[in-house]
Design a protein around this motif. Sequence first.
Motif, mmCIF file in Angstrom:
data_model
loop_
_atom_site.group_PDB
_atom_site.id
_atom_site.type_symbol
_atom_site.label_atom_id
_atom_site.label_comp_id
_atom_site.label_asym_id
_atom_site.label_seq_id
_atom_site.Cartn_x
_atom_site.Cartn_y
_atom_site.Cartn_z
ATOM 1 N N LEU A 136 -5.153 -5.805 17.377
ATOM 2 C CA LEU A 136 -6.605 -5.674 17.267
ATOM 3 C C LEU A 136 -6.976 -4.589 16.264
ATOM 4 C CD1 LEU A 136 -7.554 -5.926 21.056
ATOM 5 C CD2 LEU A 136 -7.844 -7.692 19.306
ATOM 6 N N PHE A 137 -6.258 -3.484 16.323
ATOM 7 C CA PHE A 137 -6.513 -2.378 15.407
ATOM 8 C C PHE A 137 -6.291 -2.792 13.953
ATOM 9 C CE2 PHE A 137 -4.353 0.905 12.901
ATOM 10 C CZ PHE A 137 -5.371 1.829 12.770
ATOM 11 N N ASN A 138 -5.183 -3.486 13.691
ATOM 12 C CA ASN A 138 -4.881 -3.901 12.316
ATOM 13 C C ASN A 138 -5.867 -4.941 11.801
ATOM 14 O OD1 ASN A 138 -2.451 -2.423 11.434
ATOM 15 N ND2 ASN A 138 -1.491 -3.393 13.181
ATOM 16 N N ALA A 139 -6.334 -5.821 12.683
ATOM 17 C CA ALA A 139 -7.339 -6.808 12.268
ATOM 18 C C ALA A 139 -8.622 -6.111 11.832
ATOM 19 C CB ALA A 139 -7.618 -7.780 13.414
ATOM 20 N N THR A 140 -9.028 -5.094 12.587
ATOM 21 C CA THR A 140 -10.226 -4.334 12.222
ATOM 22 C C THR A 140 -10.021 -3.588 10.915
ATOM 23 O OG1 THR A 140 -10.734 -4.045 14.571
ATOM 24 C CG2 THR A 140 -11.892 -2.622 13.016
ATOM 25 N N ALA A 141 -8.858 -2.971 10.743
ATOM 26 C CA ALA A 141 -8.561 -2.205 9.533
ATOM 27 C C ALA A 141 -8.565 -3.112 8.303
ATOM 28 C CB ALA A 141 -7.220 -1.509 9.675
ATOM 29 N N ARG A 142 -8.028 -4.319 8.420
ATOM 30 C CA ARG A 142 -8.053 -5.260 7.293
ATOM 31 C C ARG A 142 -9.479 -5.615 6.912
ATOM 32 N NH1 ARG A 142 -3.607 -7.581 10.022
ATOM 33 N NH2 ARG A 142 -4.942 -9.113 11.041
ATOM 34 N N LYS A 143 -10.320 -5.844 7.921
ATOM 35 C CA LYS A 143 -11.706 -6.234 7.662
ATOM 36 C C LYS A 143 -12.473 -5.119 6.979
ATOM 37 C CE LYS A 143 -15.260 -9.044 8.224
ATOM 38 N NZ LYS A 143 -15.328 -10.367 7.564
ATOM 39 N N VAL A 144 -12.326 -3.904 7.474
ATOM 40 C CA VAL A 144 -13.099 -2.779 6.949
ATOM 41 C C VAL A 144 -12.590 -2.344 5.570
ATOM 42 C CG1 VAL A 144 -13.711 -0.352 7.334
ATOM 43 C CG2 VAL A 144 -13.758 -1.969 9.236
ATOM 44 N N SER A 145 -11.272 -2.296 5.408
ATOM 45 C CA SER A 145 -10.700 -1.784 4.156
ATOM 46 C C SER A 145 -10.715 -2.802 3.032
ATOM 47 C CB SER A 145 -9.261 -1.313 4.394
ATOM 48 O OG SER A 145 -8.411 -2.415 4.684
ATOM 49 N N GLY A 146 -10.735 -4.077 3.393
ATOM 50 C CA GLY A 146 -10.668 -5.112 2.368
ATOM 51 C C GLY A 146 -9.252 -5.396 1.893
ATOM 52 N N ILE A 147 -8.242 -4.756 2.512
ATOM 53 C CA ILE A 147 -6.840 -5.004 2.157
ATOM 54 C C ILE A 147 -6.336 -6.114 3.076
ATOM 55 C CG2 ILE A 147 -4.566 -3.975 1.831
ATOM 56 C CD1 ILE A 147 -5.922 -1.251 1.680
ATOM 57 N N LYS A 148 -6.446 -7.324 2.612
ATOM 58 C CA LYS A 148 -6.221 -8.486 3.476
ATOM 59 C C LYS A 148 -4.759 -8.802 3.714
ATOM 60 C CE LYS A 148 -10.702 -9.284 3.518
ATOM 61 N NZ LYS A 148 -11.515 -9.042 4.717
ATOM 62 N N ASN A 149 -3.859 -8.298 2.858
ATOM 63 C CA ASN A 149 -2.468 -8.728 2.927
ATOM 64 C C ASN A 149 -1.577 -7.841 3.791
ATOM 65 O OD1 ASN A 149 -2.802 -6.668 0.975
ATOM 66 N ND2 ASN A 149 -0.852 -7.184 0.023
ATOM 67 N N ASN A 184 -8.806 3.558 -2.388
ATOM 68 C CA ASN A 184 -9.986 4.314 -2.807
ATOM 69 C C ASN A 184 -9.696 5.218 -3.997
ATOM 70 O OD1 ASN A 184 -11.548 3.176 -0.790
ATOM 71 N ND2 ASN A 184 -11.191 4.839 0.662
ATOM 72 N N ALA A 185 -8.423 5.605 -4.154
ATOM 73 C CA ALA A 185 -8.036 6.446 -5.290
ATOM 74 C C ALA A 185 -7.719 5.620 -6.534
ATOM 75 C CB ALA A 185 -6.827 7.303 -4.918
ATOM 76 N N GLY A 186 -7.845 4.304 -6.440
ATOM 77 C CA GLY A 186 -7.640 3.435 -7.597
ATOM 78 C C GLY A 186 -6.280 2.772 -7.667
ATOM 79 N N PHE A 187 -5.439 2.955 -6.649
ATOM 80 C CA PHE A 187 -4.123 2.322 -6.618
ATOM 81 C C PHE A 187 -4.221 1.055 -5.766
ATOM 82 C CE2 PHE A 187 -3.437 6.880 -7.195
ATOM 83 C CZ PHE A 187 -2.632 6.886 -8.328
ATOM 84 N N ASP A 188 -4.562 -0.039 -6.399
ATOM 85 C CA ASP A 188 -4.868 -1.257 -5.648
ATOM 86 C C ASP A 188 -3.737 -2.285 -5.649
ATOM 87 O OD1 ASP A 188 -5.048 -1.857 -8.311
ATOM 88 O OD2 ASP A 188 -7.070 -2.690 -8.237
ATOM 89 N N LYS A 189 -2.593 -1.944 -6.250
ATOM 90 C CA LYS A 189 -1.448 -2.852 -6.218
ATOM 91 C C LYS A 189 -0.639 -2.544 -4.956
ATOM 92 C CE LYS A 189 -1.228 -3.231 -11.261
ATOM 93 N NZ LYS A 189 -0.414 -2.951 -12.477
ATOM 94 N N ILE A 190 -1.104 -3.091 -3.855
ATOM 95 C CA ILE A 190 -0.544 -2.789 -2.538
ATOM 96 C C ILE A 190 0.151 -4.031 -1.996
ATOM 97 C CG2 ILE A 190 -1.097 -2.098 -0.177
ATOM 98 C CD1 ILE A 190 -3.513 -0.597 -1.333
ATOM 99 N N GLY A 191 1.416 -3.872 -1.648
ATOM 100 C CA GLY A 191 2.194 -5.004 -1.154
ATOM 101 C C GLY A 191 2.740 -4.752 0.232
ATOM 102 N N GLU A 192 3.439 -5.751 0.737
ATOM 103 C CA GLU A 192 3.989 -5.679 2.089
ATOM 104 C C GLU A 192 5.383 -6.283 2.096
ATOM 105 O OE1 GLU A 192 1.811 -6.317 6.171
ATOM 106 O OE2 GLU A 192 2.396 -8.282 5.373
ATOM 107 N N LYS A 193 6.239 -5.702 2.924
ATOM 108 C CA LYS A 193 7.607 -6.210 3.054
ATOM 109 C C LYS A 193 7.943 -6.311 4.541
ATOM 110 C CE LYS A 193 12.395 -5.301 1.626
ATOM 111 N NZ LYS A 193 12.996 -5.528 2.956
ATOM 112 N N ILE A 194 8.422 -7.451 4.955
ATOM 113 C CA ILE A 194 8.868 -7.602 6.341
ATOM 114 C C ILE A 194 10.120 -6.756 6.538
ATOM 115 C CG2 ILE A 194 9.750 -9.214 8.063
ATOM 116 C CD1 ILE A 194 8.060 -11.388 6.771
#
Length: 320
Positions: A136-149, A184-194
């Motif tokens: 639930l926390f991560n779903a909210t954080a994705r919505k608010v931050s706009g970092i969907k991945n 927010n600092a301009g580093f928008d190339k954010i990825g994820e690794k399982i």
Amino acid sequence: MDISVIIPLYNEEDSLSELHAWIARVMEANKFSYEVIFVNDGSTDNSWKVIEKLSDEHENVRAIKFRRNYGKSPALYCGFKAAEGDVVITMDADLQDSPDEIPGLYHMIMDDGYDLVSGWKQKRYDPLSKTIPTKLFNATARKVSGIKNLHDFNCGLKAYRKDVVKSIEVYGEMHRYIPYLAKNAGFDKIGEKIVHHQARKYGSSKFGINRFFNGYLDLITLWFLSNFGKKPMHVFGFLGSLVSFIGFIAIICLGADKLYALSQGIPQRLITDTPYFYIALTMMILGTQLFLAGFLGDLISRTSQGRNDYQIEKTIKVEK
């Protein structure tokens, strides 16, 4: 130096030697130059003695010791400040994060061009009392931050380009939102690794259920600061003006209704005897207070030392 590994810890004496040996094996197998920075967050057990022994035996072990327990965010802040590697890896000290993930994280930063890569423990060895609130926390954080991945904002296993950790300030309990801070600092190339999640081998978890409530409050704070931190008048001034305007219109309507009743000879009680008068008056007072709050916030923002702190990536022939 290729990699800095930052390990914040609190009372993890049993796992430190095993964790360091595991990290060393991975680094040597991949021929990385590296340093390990332990940040002892006011441990009350023998963690510091273990770290001192590791430092004496291995020249690439560095350490920071807090006088008392401050929390994970201050520990990461100090670790980021001390890090010298081109890629910075953060991981927990409880052996639930696998050092075998380090090469993959490193190559995603250096070869794939990511600024930040966050681990995702897709299969977790945690009780439902922890996993359900986390989802639930991560779903909210994705919505608010706009970092969907990102599926797990709070995963301790992350990799950063050096510029990222030197450009963000982690404070309070904002370690949960480092990807949001980086964005927010301009580093928008954010990825994820399982990544592989292991069951805790020693000790017990240091986090309680209150962290989820605190996490939501911190998320609201960060959202407000990122959107209105340097322009508070835009939100408070607008809300104050809107509320005051509605209250003023309500007063006008009450007065017009009273005058119409008098002109028609219709008996009507005093305006001050109706609850609508006090509701309208309260709205005007609240509106004025909101407007003043925005005005004062704007004055404070304009005189703060960080009002012109901007993330500049490159410059060409800029004259002084």
